[in-house]
Write a protein that holds these residues in place. Sequence first.
Motif, PDB file in Angstrom:
ATOM      1  N   LYS A  17       0.822  -1.216   0.000  1.00 38.79           N
ATOM      2  CA  LYS A  17       0.000   0.000   0.000  1.00 38.79           C
ATOM      3  C   LYS A  17       0.856   1.266   0.000  1.00 38.79           C
ATOM      4  CE  LYS A  17      -0.851  -0.426   5.016  1.00 38.79           C
ATOM      5  NZ  LYS A  17      -0.152  -1.732   5.142  1.00 38.79           N
ATOM      6  N   VAL A  91      -8.037  -8.274  -1.836  1.00 38.64           N
ATOM      7  CA  VAL A  91      -8.048  -6.809  -1.969  1.00 38.64           C
ATOM      8  C   VAL A  91      -6.865  -6.156  -1.255  1.00 38.64           C
ATOM      9  CG1 VAL A  91     -10.548  -6.704  -2.239  1.00 38.64           C
ATOM     10  CG2 VAL A  91      -9.554  -6.464   0.051  1.00 38.64           C
ATOM     11  N   SER A  92      -5.952  -6.965  -0.713  1.00 39.55           N
ATOM     12  CA  SER A  92      -4.850  -6.351   0.030  1.00 39.55           C
ATOM     13  C   SER A  92      -3.508  -7.052  -0.129  1.00 39.55           C
ATOM     14  CB  SER A  92      -5.194  -6.286   1.524  1.00 39.55           C
ATOM     15  OG  SER A  92      -5.333  -7.591   2.067  1.00 39.55           O
ATOM     16  N   THR A 116      -8.047  -4.093  -7.580  1.00 39.23           N
ATOM     17  CA  THR A 116      -8.752  -3.675  -6.363  1.00 39.23           C
ATOM     18  C   THR A 116      -7.790  -3.327  -5.229  1.00 39.23           C
ATOM     19  OG1 THR A 116      -9.026  -6.027  -5.830  1.00 39.23           O
ATOM     20  CG2 THR A 116     -10.911  -4.881  -6.810  1.00 39.23           C
ATOM     21  N   LYS A 117      -6.567  -3.833  -5.290  1.00 42.01           N
ATOM     22  CA  LYS A 117      -5.583  -3.443  -4.268  1.00 42.01           C
ATOM     23  C   LYS A 117      -5.251  -1.962  -4.396  1.00 42.01           C
ATOM     24  CE  LYS A 117      -4.776  -8.025  -4.865  1.00 42.01           C
ATOM     25  NZ  LYS A 117      -5.451  -8.841  -5.900  1.00 42.01           N
ATOM     26  N   ASN A 120      -8.147   0.030  -3.047  1.00 39.25           N
ATOM     27  CA  ASN A 120      -8.098  -0.047  -1.591  1.00 39.25           C
ATOM     28  C   ASN A 120      -7.057   0.924  -1.027  1.00 39.25           C
ATOM     29  OD1 ASN A 120      -8.127  -0.786   1.098  1.00 39.25           O
ATOM     30  ND2 ASN A 120      -7.634  -2.943   0.743  1.00 39.25           N
ATOM     31  N   PHE A 126     -12.723   1.840   2.358  1.00 35.18           N
ATOM     32  CA  PHE A 126     -12.918   0.763   1.391  1.00 35.18           C
ATOM     33  C   PHE A 126     -13.572  -0.411   2.112  1.00 35.18           C
ATOM     34  CE2 PHE A 126     -11.738  -3.128  -0.797  1.00 35.18           C
ATOM     35  CZ  PHE A 126     -11.807  -2.798  -2.143  1.00 35.18           C
ATOM     36  N   GLY A 144      -5.852   1.419   2.821  1.00 33.95           N
ATOM     37  CA  GLY A 144      -5.231   0.112   2.673  1.00 33.95           C
ATOM     38  C   GLY A 144      -5.006  -0.641   3.964  1.00 33.95           C
ATOM     39  N   PHE A 165     -16.269   2.278  -1.929  1.00 42.89           N
ATOM     40  CA  PHE A 165     -15.025   2.992  -1.661  1.00 42.89           C
ATOM     41  C   PHE A 165     -15.190   4.497  -1.825  1.00 42.89           C
ATOM     42  CE2 PHE A 165     -14.815   2.384  -6.258  1.00 42.89           C
ATOM     43  CZ  PHE A 165     -14.246   3.558  -6.724  1.00 42.89           C
TER      44      PHE A 165
END
Length: 641
Positions: A17, A91-92, A116-117, A120, A126, A144, A165
């Motif tokens: 992130k 998503v992370s 999508t990361k 985020n 998000f 994130g 988001f």
Amino acid sequence: MAQVTYTEDNIRSLDWKEHIRMRPGMYIGKLGDGSSADDGIYILIKEVIDNSIDEYVMGHGKQIDIKIEEGEVYVRDYGRGIPLGKVVDCVSKINTGGKYDSKAFKKSVGLNGVGTKAVNALSDYFKVQAIREGKTKIAEFEQGNLTKDQKVKKTDEGNGTLVIFRPDENIFKKYKFRSDYVENQLWNYAYLNAGLKINFNGKTLVSKNGLLDLLERKTSNENLRYPIIHLKAEDVEVAISHGNHYGEQYYSFVNGQHTTQGGTHLNALKEAIVEAVQTHFGKFDRRDILSSIVAALSVRVEEPVFESQTKTKLGSTDMGPKGPTIRTFMKNNVGEELDRFLHRNPETKKALEKRILQSERERKEIAGIKKLANQRAKKANLHNKKLRDCRAHFSDGPRKTDEEIRLGTTIFITEGDSASGSITKARDVQTQAVFSLRGKPLNCYGLTKKVVYENEEFNLLQHALNIEDGLDDLRYNRVVIATDADVDGMHIRLLLLTFFLQFFPELVRNGHLYILDTPLFRVRDKQKTFYCYTDQERQNAIKSLRGKPEITRFKGLGEISPGEFKDFIGENIRLDPVVLNEETDIDEVLQYYMGKNTPQRQDFIIDNLRVEKDEVDQDEEEEIAEIAAEEVTSELTVEVE
């Protein structure tokens, strides 16, 4: 010179992130504030919706619900839903996703596991929710960072995924979603996925006939020379016609991605069309065949390679690791089908030939003057006083220039030495250029393209932009009309809009044309200074300051000092995009505003005239309205000798 130490302390590892937030341009192109269709906030929407589209393509879920309220985006699909045990990871965690198995997502756009990361990491809020087989899992994040990780619960909701988001205002300064941009984006999804139902802020978007519907909505049937040719084969769909417009007009897509800068697939389509027409008729120049064409192309490529992270230009040469070349594929599936279609449809064949012959005549008519004009422009370019160029250009390509810098390249078209001087001194020489007009340009409505070469100013402008032969080598991503906010300035703006809409409509359709907003007032005291773009902002500024503030009315761009101007064309620049809606008919718009005085326009002016007077009797008001209507309409229609 002091020696810089280079030790282990200089080495830093960023987590996923941090890297996205520090270098967002690598993932979503330029940030922007929402005034441009390729600004980052729209890429965020796209990255989320792409996952929902992939589910639909795989046969899961026939509807997507989308809402945007107060800067927050809601996307709900009815596919299979993310596997509940992998919701947080998907998503992370970079390089985590379900698209690496080419059997499951053989021809998907989002193969890098980043989509999508990035959304985020670049959102201050998000939320993701997966629903599968009567169970649901919810996770929430801020920038994130995971803030809530709820346990799996039972639910009565149908399968699918929900993402909510809100872009981070620390990254996207003063952003605002434009519903027309989002709607155009969603319509493209509908055209490329016939039968998919998209609900957006109370509207339902659905297409039955794919690219045929796209071309029908983007063009007026009255302006097409023959009914749209609609061809479909496995992995490719094409819609083609010819109109009365100048230039070539294309809408190209790869695996559902709108490739606004074209690429190898679009080049292959042009080659296939030209070869098919030349073979069928046994003659014709490539330029005449493609002149005034309007076409839409959708192709599905296995493991596509794009020339930038934002995927606006295809670089792949093959249909896949074991597939044919894109050129061969397009020739076999489009070129040959087009040839067969012309054999079966003699009326369309006749109309196409007539349009090509007309383009040929027009090209030969201006050939002589075009050669002379280009020679003059070439000499002028060696020492072009009208153009103060910048170092980076949109046409440089991602290998030469960073993507975010390319997307930020801007040319300001100004009028007069004073305005040009202020912008030139205040501009960023890396990405901002200035083109100076001598005065009011010609009203070119109703004229042929011959005038572009006969008029020295127009010819130099098209060469400065490098758009004579299309947008492939456009030198600036943003073409900004920067005129005074008075009657003369508005008139110049209108004349320039006419020039671009008449001869280079693709520049407008592809979202490259803007109007520069500059402040009308400066309100200040010894402590604070406010720059106000509207009278309401001026009143609010006066109220916020004590005593009697100093109020300056900017009548022209030349009155604004370079020091002040630097802020108005820098990070806080305000641009109004020139947007052509789906239903806009360019010919009708130009005829109404720039044609000979029309009764409709006179009636509009009379109906909307405001008289700044408390009491005016009816006869006097009608007389004033009539005089004003005559003056304004004559102002809008400059007679051309």
